[in-house]
Motif scaffolding. Sequence first.
Motif, short mmCIF file in Angstrom:
data_model
loop_
_atom_site.label_atom_id
_atom_site.label_comp_id
_atom_site.label_asym_id
_atom_site.label_seq_id
_atom_site.Cartn_x
_atom_site.Cartn_y
_atom_site.Cartn_z
N VAL A 180 32.36 56.71 42.50
CA VAL A 180 32.19 56.78 41.05
C VAL A 180 30.85 57.45 40.74
N TYR A 298 38.15 61.98 33.46
CA TYR A 298 37.32 60.90 34.00
C TYR A 298 37.69 60.56 35.44
N ARG A 299 38.79 61.13 35.91
CA ARG A 299 39.24 60.80 37.27
C ARG A 299 39.90 62.00 37.91
N LEU A 304 35.78 59.06 40.28
CA LEU A 304 35.76 58.80 38.85
C LEU A 304 34.37 59.04 38.28
N ALA A 306 31.59 57.95 34.98
CA ALA A 306 31.29 56.95 33.96
C ALA A 306 29.90 57.20 33.41
N ASP A 327 31.77 51.46 29.49
CA ASP A 327 32.60 52.15 30.47
C ASP A 327 32.74 51.30 31.73
N LEU A 331 36.13 49.87 33.48
CA LEU A 331 36.55 50.38 34.79
C LEU A 331 36.49 49.34 35.89
N LYS A 334 39.57 47.16 36.81
CA LYS A 334 40.72 48.00 37.15
C LYS A 334 40.56 48.61 38.53
N LEU A 335 39.35 49.11 38.82
CA LEU A 335 39.11 49.68 40.14
C LEU A 335 39.16 48.59 41.21
N LEU A 348 44.78 52.07 36.67
CA LEU A 348 43.55 52.83 36.78
C LEU A 348 43.54 54.02 35.82
N TYR A 351 41.86 53.67 32.33
CA TYR A 351 40.41 53.84 32.13
C TYR A 351 40.15 55.08 31.29
N GLN A 352 40.74 56.20 31.67
CA GLN A 352 40.54 57.42 30.87
C GLN A 352 41.24 57.34 29.53
#
Length: 506
Positions: A180, A298-299, A304, A306, A327, A331, A334-335, A348, A351-352
Amino acid sequence: MNSPELTAEPSATDTDTDTATDADAATDAEPVTFDVIIAGCGPTGAMLAAELRLHDVRVLVLEKETEPVPFARIVGLHIRSLELMAMRGLLDRILEHGRKRPAAGFFAAINKPAPEGLDSAHAYLLGIPQPVIVRLLEEHAIELGAQVRRGCAVAGLDQDNEGVTVEFADGGQLRSRYLVGCDGGRSTVRKLLGVGFPGEPSRTETLMGEMEVGVPPEEIAAKVTEIGETNKRFWLRPFGEGAYSVVVPAAGVGDRAEPPTLKDFREQLRAIAGTDFGVHSPRWLSRFGDATRLAERYRVGRVLLAGDAAHIHPPVGGQGLNLGVQDAFNLGWKLAAQVRGWAPETLLDTYQSERHPVAEDVLDNTRAQMELHSTEPGPQAVRRLLTELMDFDEVNRHLIEKITAIGIRYDFGEGPDLLGRRLRDIEVKQGRLYGLLHRGRGLLLDRTERLTVGGWSDRVDHLADPTAALDVPCLLLRPDGHVAWIGDDQQDLDAHLARWFGKPAN
């Protein structure tokens, strides 16, 4: 591989067979394998590391700077960020180092009082030195078992279906499942990914610093009041021990890599105020522009972005640090779910889909605020009109909720207005709601005392409380405090538990 000493060790709960031992980390033979490597140990990176560690994810944070920044720029934690700190049991620790201020005057520095009855138990701004909040969040992450390595810059990356190989400027490398980038507006990770960063370059620039002055305080106050009527990018404010925080428009847009000089400050102060106030003995000097950019994605696979690596904007309204911390909260769980193997297929990706629109809105409102800071007749006329409109409670409330992020509603589909919004810190039979969220798990608030989380009890807590201060029968909270479901039907609840928390355990 030679590398700086790590500041914390993995917790005893890290049992996966590919976790490196202390001996492995100390040799040049094999790279250490982590679940997640985070580039950047600012507020976003440190907060993300802590969120991941709540779920026993093996985390390494890389920070290219060997020491924290030497200057104490004051930043503000807005209402939503304060709520998130309360959710993780951090707020009392942070309050010791900050100063509470009214939740008002944020939008374009238009001085209107906060509307009454803001929907939060933490309806104030907390001013706190940025190095202090970074230190507190880093300490929190380390206490939870995150590892932090300073003086280590990312220079390359290579990802495949199994993970990411991160290369360092000193020639070493490490392997992780995910990477990340929380490494700021000039993010190396984003550039290595080739993710576009469209937007506008800086058109104006502002000088900011901390220094001593050579004239009486009353002379400074009178001049600041006079100029501040039309120029909102100009101020001198006492900062303790004889120093002043000084902000003044720059003569033009320069190279941000080159810090301004005391001469620059003196020249601009004289140009705008007719005096340089005898400024001397600077503690630190910096500059910031109004560049506005948002990452296209974002991914990319297992990498990813942030915080400022994903979005930059002018600091008007004080939203930048808050946006990054939020952010991280979105995230983190979820990550962690992805790493732990229970994440639903599309979790995941949310997130975006959730955070990108939030950043778009912040960029738009900062663009608008910068226009209202202009001293030109047109923007000044619009500013006067908006100042009148903010006398209407609905307008003032809307703008405050926008700046402080308590007005955010994620799109979870059809349902009551509360669905997708954050839930305030209500009273429950065990005290306050946020005290039940310290572990970063989901929570079912059940006023019917008939429901169950069943096979999701390893990820979701259950509180049966018919006295909870809610006007709905039951609701499901995600680990970030947003309402994921409202109702009273067990079958419907199970479907939503599966949507957010994957398949039930056997």
